[in-house]
Design a protein around this motif. Structure first.
Motif, mmCIF file in Angstrom:
data_model
loop_
_atom_site.group_PDB
_atom_site.id
_atom_site.type_symbol
_atom_site.label_atom_id
_atom_site.label_comp_id
_atom_site.label_asym_id
_atom_site.label_seq_id
_atom_site.Cartn_x
_atom_site.Cartn_y
_atom_site.Cartn_z
ATOM 1 N N GLU A 117 0.808 -1.219 0.000
ATOM 2 C CA GLU A 117 0.000 0.000 0.000
ATOM 3 C C GLU A 117 0.840 1.266 0.000
ATOM 4 O OE1 GLU A 117 -3.315 0.062 2.739
ATOM 5 O OE2 GLU A 117 -3.100 -2.093 3.064
ATOM 6 N N VAL A 118 2.165 1.123 0.118
ATOM 7 C CA VAL A 118 3.040 2.304 0.153
ATOM 8 C C VAL A 118 3.108 2.970 -1.212
ATOM 9 C CG1 VAL A 118 5.430 3.057 0.502
ATOM 10 C CG2 VAL A 118 4.370 1.446 2.109
ATOM 11 N N GLY A 119 3.011 2.172 -2.290
ATOM 12 C CA GLY A 119 3.092 2.757 -3.621
ATOM 13 C C GLY A 119 4.485 2.794 -4.180
ATOM 14 N N ARG A 120 5.319 1.832 -3.796
ATOM 15 C CA ARG A 120 6.676 1.702 -4.341
ATOM 16 C C ARG A 120 6.788 0.327 -4.993
ATOM 17 N NH1 ARG A 120 6.876 6.385 -3.345
ATOM 18 N NH2 ARG A 120 7.883 7.451 -1.607
ATOM 19 N N PRO A 121 7.628 0.163 -6.019
ATOM 20 C CA PRO A 121 7.881 -1.176 -6.559
ATOM 21 C C PRO A 121 8.415 -2.091 -5.466
ATOM 22 C CG PRO A 121 8.728 0.503 -8.039
ATOM 23 C CD PRO A 121 8.325 1.219 -6.790
ATOM 24 N N VAL A 122 7.924 -3.310 -5.416
ATOM 25 C CA VAL A 122 8.261 -4.235 -4.337
ATOM 26 C C VAL A 122 8.822 -5.524 -4.926
ATOM 27 C CG1 VAL A 122 7.366 -5.585 -2.392
ATOM 28 C CG2 VAL A 122 6.471 -3.283 -2.833
ATOM 29 N N VAL A 123 9.869 -6.044 -4.265
ATOM 30 C CA VAL A 123 10.409 -7.374 -4.568
ATOM 31 C C VAL A 123 10.359 -8.169 -3.276
ATOM 32 C CG1 VAL A 123 12.433 -8.707 -5.276
ATOM 33 C CG2 VAL A 123 11.902 -6.539 -6.414
ATOM 34 N N LEU A 124 9.876 -9.405 -3.342
ATOM 35 C CA LEU A 124 9.777 -10.265 -2.168
ATOM 36 C C LEU A 124 10.899 -11.299 -2.207
ATOM 37 C CD1 LEU A 124 8.189 -11.149 0.373
ATOM 38 C CD2 LEU A 124 6.873 -12.680 -1.117
ATOM 39 N N ALA A 125 11.739 -11.298 -1.172
ATOM 40 C CA ALA A 125 12.812 -12.284 -1.043
ATOM 41 C C ALA A 125 12.376 -13.347 -0.045
ATOM 42 C CB ALA A 125 14.104 -11.621 -0.578
ATOM 43 N N LEU A 126 12.363 -14.601 -0.467
ATOM 44 C CA LEU A 126 12.001 -15.709 0.417
ATOM 45 C C LEU A 126 13.273 -16.296 1.019
ATOM 46 C CD1 LEU A 126 9.208 -17.632 -1.539
ATOM 47 C CD2 LEU A 126 8.967 -15.886 0.233
ATOM 48 N N THR A 127 13.550 -15.947 2.284
ATOM 49 C CA THR A 127 14.702 -16.510 2.989
ATOM 50 C C THR A 127 14.308 -17.828 3.642
ATOM 51 O OG1 THR A 127 14.122 -15.223 4.952
ATOM 52 C CG2 THR A 127 15.668 -14.217 3.413
ATOM 53 N N MET A 128 15.252 -18.453 4.293
ATOM 54 C CA MET A 128 15.035 -19.751 4.951
ATOM 55 C C MET A 128 14.481 -20.787 3.957
ATOM 56 S SD MET A 128 15.882 -18.819 8.038
ATOM 57 C CE MET A 128 15.904 -17.384 9.117
ATOM 58 N N TRP A 129 14.857 -20.689 2.696
ATOM 59 C CA TRP A 129 14.324 -21.581 1.667
ATOM 60 C C TRP A 129 14.735 -23.026 1.928
ATOM 61 C CZ3 TRP A 129 10.555 -21.249 -1.603
ATOM 62 C CH2 TRP A 129 10.459 -22.121 -2.687
ATOM 63 N N ASP A 130 15.974 -23.211 2.349
ATOM 64 C CA ASP A 130 16.442 -24.567 2.623
ATOM 65 C C ASP A 130 15.731 -25.157 3.835
ATOM 66 O OD1 ASP A 130 17.643 -22.575 4.103
ATOM 67 O OD2 ASP A 130 19.528 -23.653 4.395
ATOM 68 N N VAL A 131 15.430 -24.308 4.825
ATOM 69 C CA VAL A 131 14.723 -24.785 6.016
ATOM 70 C C VAL A 131 13.307 -25.216 5.646
ATOM 71 C CG1 VAL A 131 13.871 -24.149 8.307
ATOM 72 C CG2 VAL A 131 16.103 -23.322 7.523
ATOM 73 N N ALA A 132 12.635 -24.405 4.802
ATOM 74 C CA ALA A 132 11.277 -24.749 4.367
ATOM 75 C C ALA A 132 11.258 -26.090 3.642
ATOM 76 C CB ALA A 132 10.732 -23.648 3.464
#
Length: 750
Positions: A117-132
């Motif tokens: 909702e901020v109105g900025r381009p967003v990138v989502l980084a999924l950490t803990m991928w190996d744990v998942a």
């Protein structure tokens, strides 16, 4: 929808929940060079790094770890201000990099729903991928990216996996624009938001803004505590009152429509999250027990967990207190060698004294703390990175909550028994502002190693060596234990008072996601250790050095005239002649006696100079104030001189009582003890007795006689208000306690 433009990325804001690997990702993207400081007016640390990619250099801003963008204090407002470009000293972010732990995705997406909702381009980084993956979770990343409308990149930052793909996604996002998403709220709430936005359009905020972003309008409706309302419009007459009345009316209408705030937000956002991950995130039917689960069964156990914690804390305490001793002794030896070289090449006088006692001594007072800081932060970062620190905080929370703190305050307070400086710096692991500040303010009450010389001098000189229980317990040992205990008791009382007055608030609910166990990243651990050391040298070190120079001047000037020093100078010349004559005659015994006499004259000369210096005169000035404690001007002068560092009082007393500076060795300490026992008031009454010795020890157990600690408190809090408050309250408490001990001990006939 995102639209391609020719715009280039310049600034990236990194935001995420605590314990999601955000710091590791920051280090992996930016490398070692970082700029650290505080945001203006708050205790939150500002960390900036640089990301290099495809010939471009981007500024990476690491925002404080947070579970939501719902500000309730100045510290929590920082993330919102940065994201909306409301701070002058931080560029407006071109891209927001949101970090979410893949093994706890639903919980982490709550923050993402607000960031969108901020109105900025967003990138989502999924950490803990190996744990998942180890837990059997399956996430359809392309489908998740499509449903969220943002790039999603799995990463394992501690191994460097996925970082280049993440940089590519950031670069692509930097070439787009993104309108603010509409919050997942029911129609009634959206209508009230639009109505409130229209009402506020004719009222400027305190910062001069004509129109608020829609997200801040929503937050005004949801913030029933009133912090944001007061921050934006004030709480006085005029616009502030009108805004408050309109907000109350809007909330009333929402309640009538079945949208009670702030509960509507939780329901709406978790509903959005459930729809977003439906059919995309697949949990195993029966989660398999992992080695981490089995380890937690031991490390969080009420009995075995406490035993393990005791072992870990013993190791840490020994490391900070004992392992650092060798490097600290080496630094002291190096400083001593430099001073000796100067003394061998320069004549006696103010220049030599300034160089050796002022400049070189000031540098030594700063650098000597580095081994403790390095060791503490090496261990703390390692424990935090591997996931154990959260378990330790969980175990100690039940005890700490009784004094209004949480379990996270335990390790910083324990570290303060070695030295309050690394202890205060270790409070950075505490997210709650009130908890962190309270811990900082009581940490100096823990009896650090610098107080030990004062305790041992007074106990050896004035406390009888009586034994109890067949020799197992001794009175001297009990008194030493009591000095440590009094600091702990007063700290507990101070914490309770602070949390009910200045830092009012209940002990925070101990909500902590236990991070998965993992091997610490050596690069992150070493970097953070070096960063904290440099941070100390650059900020607190300059203040400590400056105060050391000032204290040197106060101890050195004004000097006695040649006429006033004539008797001692004549005695010095006579003894030098006797020593030379004995040397020529080969009379070793007489030569040694003359050398001892010269040392005694040198001590008397230095003592005479110090007694009439600015510091000595200040001692005379404050004598009426310290007489109720059983002290005279000489003890008062020693207390003033100990402001740069508590342990200086022993050397200062040695100078004032004509014993000399070298009182750390057994012989020097014995001579100082004899001098103190023989010291008298002008009336002939002994100056020192048991009540006086106890009052001095209690005063030093509770006072803030350490400019290094005060400088670090100023650095950590970002203001000089709290160091001044710490010095004032601790000095007042120390004075009152010393007064009670002396008067009570005298009344009891000790």
């Amino acid at each position: 929808m995102q639209t391609a433009t020719a715009r280039k990325i310049r600034t990236i804001a990194l935001v995420g929940n605590p314990n999601t690997g955000k710091s590791t990702l920051f280090g992996g993207l930016s490398g070692v060079p970082q700029r650290v400081g505080n945001y203006p007016g708050v205790t939150v640390e500002k960390t900036l790094g640089e990301v290099q990619h495809a010939g471009e250099v981007w500024t990476l801003v690491d925002l404080p770890g947070t579970y939501s963008l719902a500000p309730r204090s100045p510290d929590e407002m920082v993330a919102v201000d940065v994201l909306f470009g409301r701070l002058d000293d931080v560029p407006v972010p071109d891209v927001v990099l949101c970090v979410a732990a893949a093994n706890n995705l639903e919980r982490n997406l709550y923050l993402l729903s607000q960031v969108l909702e901020v109105g900025r381009p967003v990138v989502l980084a999924l950490t803990m991928w190996d744990v998942a993956q180890d837990h059997g979770l399956r996430i359809d990343v392309p489908a998740l990216s499509e449903r969220l409308g943002v790039p999603v990149v799995p990463v394992e930052a501690h191994r460097g996996i996925g970082l280049e793909s993440l940089k590519d996604a950031l670069a692509e996002a930097g070439r787009t624009t993104c309108p603010a998403a509409q919050g997942p709220f029911p129609p009634a709430f959206l209508e009230e938001t639009a109505r409130l936005a229209g009402f506020l359009s004719s009222r400027r905020t305190l910062a001069g803004e004509d129109r608020l972003p829609r997200y801040l309008v929503e937050r005004l409706l949801l913030d029933t505590g009133g912090y944001l309302e007061g921050r934006l419009y004030g709480d006085q007459n005029g616009d502030g009152r009108a805004v408050r009345e309109e907000l109350e009316a809007a909330r009333g209408r929402l309640a009538a429509a079945g949208c009670t705030v702030p509960g509507v937000e939780t329901t709406a956002r978790y509903g959005w999250i459930a729809r977003a991950v439906s059919g995309i995130v697949h949990h195993p039917d029966a989660p398999a027990s992992t080695w981490g689960d089995r380890l937690d069964a031991v490390l969080t156990h009420r009995f075995w967990g406490l035993l393990a914690l005791a072992a870990v804390l013993l190791l840490m305490f020994s490391a900070v207190f004992s392992w650092a001793q060798g490097p600290m002794d080496a630094i002291d030896a190096g400083i001593g060698w430099v001073s000796a070289q100067l003394q061998a090449r320069l004549p006696e006088g103010p220049l030599l004294s300034l160089l050796t006692d002022g400049i070189i001594g000031g540098i030594g007072a700063v650098v000597v703390f580095l081994p403790q800081i390095f060791i503490l932060f090496f261990l703390l970062t390692s424990l935090e990175e591997c996931g154990y620190l959260s378990r330790a905080a969980y175990l100690m929370d039940r005890l700490m909550v009784r004094v209004g703190l949480s379990g996270k305050s335990f390790i910083p307070l324990l570290s303060s028994f070695a030295c309050a400086i690394p202890g205060v710096m270790a409070t950075r692991v505490i997210e709650d502002r009130r908890d962190r500040l309270t811990t900082i303010l009581i940490a100096p009450l823990m009896s650090c190693s610098a107080r030990l010389p004062v305790y041992t001098l007074m106990i050896a000189a004035f406390i009888p060596d009586r034994r109890f229980l067949g020799g197992l317990l001794g009175l001297q040992g009990l008194v030493l234990f009591a000095m440590y205990a009094v600091g702990i008791v007063v700290a507990a009382v101070a914490a309770l008072i602070l949390k009910r007055t200045l830092l009012r608030g209940e002990a925070p609910s101990f909500l902590m996601e236990m991070p998965p166990y993992k091997w610490p990243s050596p690069r992150v651990v070493v970097h953070r250790m070096l960063e904290r050391g440099w941070d100390f040298l650059r900020n607190a070190g300059t203040i400590i050095f400056a105060v050391s120079i000032v204290m040197w001047g106060a101890l050195y000037y004004p000097r006695l005239s040649t006429k006033e020093m004539a008797p001692l100078a004549a005695e010095k010349v006579r003894l030098e002649a006797e020593r030379e004559g004995a040397r020529v005659a080969g009379d070793a015994e007489k030569e040694e006696l003359a050398a001892d006499g010269l040392a005694d004259v040198a001590n008397r000369i230095e003592g005479a100079q110090k007694r009439q210096s600015v510091l000595g005169r200040l001692g005379h000035l404050i004598e009426p104030a310290v007489r109720p404690l059983g002290w005279d001007w000489r003890i008062g002068s020693g207390v003033i001189a100990s402001f740069p560092a508590r342990e200086v009082v022993v050397a200062t007393l040695g100078v004032i009582f004509d014993v000399g500076r070298e009182v750390e060795e057994d012989e020097g300490s014995q001579r100082l003890g004899d001098a103190l026992r023989s010291a008298t008031w002008p009336s002939g009454k002994p100056l020192f007795d048991i009540p006086v010795a106890l009052s001095i020890m209690v005063f030093f157990a509770l006072c803030a006689q350490c400019v290094s600690t005060l400088a670090v408190i100023g650095r950590e809090t970002g203001t000089w208000t709290w160091p001044a408050f710490t010095f004032a309250y601790m000095t007042a408490v120390a004075y009152v306690a010393a007064l009670l001990v002396y008067q009570g001990g005298t009344w009891l006939g000790l």
